[in-house]
Design a protein around this motif. Structure first.
Motif, PDB file in Angstrom:
ATOM      1  N   ARG A   1       0.827  -1.214   0.000  1.00 39.28           N
ATOM      2  CA  ARG A   1       0.000   0.000   0.000  1.00 39.28           C
ATOM      3  C   ARG A   1       0.860   1.263   0.000  1.00 39.28           C
ATOM      4  N   GLU A   2       2.034   1.170   0.611  1.00 38.19           N
ATOM      5  CA  GLU A   2       2.934   2.323   0.654  1.00 38.19           C
ATOM      6  C   GLU A   2       3.422   2.715  -0.748  1.00 38.19           C
ATOM      7  N   LEU A   3       3.312   1.799  -1.708  1.00 37.82           N
ATOM      8  CA  LEU A   3       3.781   2.068  -3.067  1.00 37.82           C
ATOM      9  C   LEU A   3       2.698   2.671  -3.950  1.00 37.82           C
ATOM     10  N   ALA A   4       1.480   2.774  -3.439  1.00 37.49           N
ATOM     11  CA  ALA A   4       0.368   3.258  -4.250  1.00 37.49           C
ATOM     12  C   ALA A   4       0.583   4.699  -4.677  1.00 37.49           C
ATOM     13  N   ALA A   5       0.072   5.039  -5.847  1.00 40.92           N
ATOM     14  CA  ALA A   5       0.103   6.395  -6.409  1.00 40.92           C
ATOM     15  C   ALA A   5       1.508   6.872  -6.740  1.00 40.92           C
ATOM     16  N   SER A   6       2.428   5.948  -6.984  1.00 41.79           N
ATOM     17  CA  SER A   6       3.791   6.324  -7.373  1.00 41.79           C
ATOM     18  C   SER A   6       3.810   6.930  -8.770  1.00 41.79           C
ATOM     19  N   ASP A   7       4.590   7.997  -8.932  1.00 40.35           N
ATOM     20  CA  ASP A   7       4.838   8.493 -10.282  1.00 40.35           C
ATOM     21  C   ASP A   7       6.031   7.732 -10.843  1.00 40.35           C
ATOM     22  N   THR A   8       6.551   8.142 -11.989  1.00 41.26           N
ATOM     23  CA  THR A   8       7.635   7.377 -12.613  1.00 41.26           C
ATOM     24  C   THR A   8       8.896   7.387 -11.760  1.00 41.26           C
TER      25      THR A   8
ATOM     26  N   ALA B   1       9.170   7.632  -8.330  1.00 42.14           N
ATOM     27  CA  ALA B   1       9.021   6.726  -7.195  1.00 42.14           C
ATOM     28  C   ALA B   1       8.979   5.276  -7.662  1.00 42.14           C
ATOM     29  N   THR B   2       8.422   5.037  -8.845  1.00 43.91           N
ATOM     30  CA  THR B   2       8.414   3.687  -9.406  1.00 43.91           C
ATOM     31  C   THR B   2       9.825   3.222  -9.709  1.00 43.91           C
ATOM     32  N   ALA B   3      10.643   4.110 -10.291  1.00 48.47           N
ATOM     33  CA  ALA B   3      12.020   3.763 -10.625  1.00 48.47           C
ATOM     34  C   ALA B   3      12.830   3.462  -9.365  1.00 48.47           C
ATOM     35  N   ILE B   4      12.613   4.248  -8.309  1.00 46.99           N
ATOM     36  CA  ILE B   4      13.313   4.001  -7.049  1.00 46.99           C
ATOM     37  C   ILE B   4      12.953   2.626  -6.512  1.00 46.99           C
ATOM     38  N   THR B   5      11.670   2.276  -6.585  1.00 48.84           N
ATOM     39  CA  THR B   5      11.211   0.986  -6.080  1.00 48.84           C
ATOM     40  C   THR B   5      11.765  -0.157  -6.928  1.00 48.84           C
ATOM     41  N   LEU B   6      11.699  -0.014  -8.250  1.00 48.30           N
ATOM     42  CA  LEU B   6      12.204  -1.061  -9.136  1.00 48.30           C
ATOM     43  C   LEU B   6      13.705  -1.276  -8.946  1.00 48.30           C
ATOM     44  N   SER B   7      14.451  -0.185  -8.790  1.00 44.56           N
ATOM     45  CA  SER B   7      15.893  -0.336  -8.580  1.00 44.56           C
ATOM     46  C   SER B   7      16.184  -1.058  -7.273  1.00 44.56           C
ATOM     47  N   ALA B   8      15.365  -0.799  -6.251  1.00 43.44           N
ATOM     48  CA  ALA B   8      15.526  -1.519  -4.984  1.00 43.44           C
ATOM     49  C   ALA B   8      15.204  -2.998  -5.168  1.00 43.44           C
TER      50      ALA B   8
ATOM     51  N   ALA C   1      10.702  -5.180   2.991  1.00 44.00           N
ATOM     52  CA  ALA C   1      11.659  -6.152   2.464  1.00 44.00           C
ATOM     53  C   ALA C   1      12.676  -5.476   1.553  1.00 44.00           C
ATOM     54  N   LEU C   2      12.249  -4.392   0.888  1.00 40.96           N
ATOM     55  CA  LEU C   2      13.135  -3.663  -0.015  1.00 40.96           C
ATOM     56  C   LEU C   2      13.923  -2.572   0.709  1.00 40.96           C
ATOM     57  N   ASN C   3      13.671  -2.436   2.018  1.00 40.99           N
ATOM     58  CA  ASN C   3      14.371  -1.438   2.838  1.00 40.99           C
ATOM     59  C   ASN C   3      14.151  -0.028   2.299  1.00 40.99           C
ATOM     60  N   LEU C   4      12.894   0.284   1.973  1.00 41.56           N
ATOM     61  CA  LEU C   4      12.551   1.585   1.408  1.00 41.56           C
ATOM     62  C   LEU C   4      11.856   2.453   2.452  1.00 41.56           C
ATOM     63  N   ASP C   5      12.222   3.714   2.497  1.00 36.91           N
ATOM     64  CA  ASP C   5      11.612   4.693   3.394  1.00 36.91           C
ATOM     65  C   ASP C   5      10.295   5.161   2.782  1.00 36.91           C
ATOM     66  N   PRO C   6       9.165   5.049   3.496  1.00 37.37           N
ATOM     67  CA  PRO C   6       7.867   5.466   2.942  1.00 37.37           C
ATOM     68  C   PRO C   6       7.838   6.921   2.472  1.00 37.37           C
ATOM     69  N   ASP C   7       8.719   7.753   3.014  1.00 31.96           N
ATOM     70  CA  ASP C   7       8.742   9.156   2.588  1.00 31.96           C
ATOM     71  C   ASP C   7       9.265   9.335   1.172  1.00 31.96           C
ATOM     72  N   TYR C   8       9.912   8.306   0.620  1.00 33.09           N
ATOM     73  CA  TYR C   8      10.532   8.423  -0.696  1.00 33.09           C
ATOM     74  C   TYR C   8       9.910   7.509  -1.738  1.00 33.09           C
ATOM     75  N   ILE C   9       8.772   6.941  -1.410  1.00 30.20           N
ATOM     76  CA  ILE C   9       8.073   6.066  -2.352  1.00 30.20           C
ATOM     77  C   ILE C   9       6.595   6.425  -2.363  1.00 30.20           C
TER      78      ILE C   9
ATOM     79  N   GLY D   1       6.603  10.143  -2.105  1.00 23.92           N
ATOM     80  CA  GLY D   1       7.890  10.224  -2.778  1.00 23.92           C
ATOM     81  C   GLY D   1       7.804  10.588  -4.242  1.00 23.92           C
ATOM     82  N   SER D   2       6.633  11.030  -4.683  1.00 22.98           N
ATOM     83  CA  SER D   2       6.420  11.360  -6.094  1.00 22.98           C
ATOM     84  C   SER D   2       6.444  12.871  -6.298  1.00 22.98           C
ATOM     85  N   PRO D   3       7.464  13.390  -6.960  1.00 18.69           N
ATOM     86  CA  PRO D   3       7.538  14.844  -7.172  1.00 18.69           C
ATOM     87  C   PRO D   3       6.586  15.374  -8.230  1.00 18.69           C
ATOM     88  N   THR D   4       5.994  14.502  -9.018  1.00 23.56           N
ATOM     89  CA  THR D   4       5.074  14.953 -10.067  1.00 23.56           C
ATOM     90  C   THR D   4       3.832  15.586  -9.448  1.00 23.56           C
TER      91      THR D   4
END
Length: 288
Positions: free
Chosen positions: A89-96, A98-105, A230-238, A242-245
């Motif tokens: 749920r923390e990944l919802a509404a990601s722009d490109t 935040a998506t790229a950050i998640t995919l790279s993780a 599991a991906l060790n991601l900070d919710p503030d950046y995803i 985490g979406s600047p758009t």
């Protein structure tokens, strides 16, 4: 050779499948989800690479749990050994971004737990966003070279070099031949066509297809799901945070005006049906 094929679920924009509300906004909950059409070319490139050079292929996506069906379709297309879903749920509404950050993780965790990646294949752009940014942004996050608009490719496994032909669009369309060291990203162009000229390649293709058909029957056994923890991601950046758009506005899709008159005919009305037949006969005979 170890490859990752990235894919995404998008609304089914085929005629009659899309659901809009009264304001003309897309209703995702009432619209079926399908695999992004442009991802099919990336999957074909990953499959061609595996057929020619062997190795391991995985499919990866980020999205809600329902995207498992998209990964199942990807497995059947690329004959993947396994699939990975980045879902939370923390990944919802990601722009490109935040998506790229998640995919790279996700790619980094894959390398830690599964093995080093040689190639990552991504589609040209998605049918719902049309930005074409996610692949390049993910490669930037990984600090890997990237080759875009690829229409043909092959690998020199000894030199660990990708050789590709890419389409360059300008005043005149040109084809450029480039090289890139592995690991690297490949963004396929819709002009990409897989080639299996050798008999051994066609036999390998047939064998992999049969193996995958059996494996896809137990798709969930090959599916690994990772959340943001599991991906060790900070919710503030995803996700949304985490979406600047910034979306300044959303315009509803206007309904097309009716340009044809419709006459309702009762099927049991013999006289009216006769008039319809008389009206259509010239067209059936090839008339104007």
């Amino acid at each position: 050779m170890r490859s990752i094929a990235l894919t995404k679920g998008v609304p089914d924009f085929s005629e009659g499948a899309v659901s809009f509300n009264e304001e003309g906004h897309l209703e995702r909950g009432k619209t079926p989800t399908v695999m992004n059409p442009n991802d099919a070319f990336a999957l074909e490139a990953a499959l061609q690479t595996r057929v020619r050079h062997g190795g391991h292929v995985s499919a990866m996506s980020m999205g809600p749990p329902g995207y498992a069906s998209v990964l199942e379709e990807a497995m059947e297309s690329v004959y993947a050994d396994d699939t990975y879903l980045l879902s939370d749920r923390e990944l919802a509404a990601s722009d490109t971004w935040a998506t790229a950050i998640t995919l790279s993780a996700g790619l980094e965790k894959y390398q830690e737990e599964v093995g080093d990646i040689d190639l990552v294949f991504a589609g040209f752009k998605t049918a719902d966003g049309e930005t074409g940014q996610t692949g390049p942004q993910t490669s930037w996050a990984m600090d890997w070279p990237i080759v875009t608009h690829v229409i043909a490719l092959d690998i020199d496994p000894d030199e660990r070099i990708l050789r590709a032909k890419r389409l360059v669009e300008g005043d005149v369309d040109e084809i450029e031949t480039v090289e890139a060291p592995l690991p690297c990203f490949v963004v396929t162009d819709p002009e990409f066509e897989p080639r299996y000229r050798k008999a051994s390649h066609r036999l390998t293709h047939k064998r992999l297809r049969a193996e995958t058909q059996r494996r896809a029957d137990d798709h969930e056994e090959q599916l690994t799901t990772w959340d943001h923890e599991a991906l060790n991601l900070d919710p503030d950046y995803i996700g949304l945070d985490g979406s600047p758009t910034i979306v300044s506005s959303v315009d509803p899709i206007p309904k097309a005006p009716s340009e044809r008159e419709a006459t309702m005919i009762d099927f049991d009305d013999g006289e009216a049906m006769g008039e319809v037949l008389e009206e259509m006969q010239p067209y059936a005979a090839g008339g104007d």
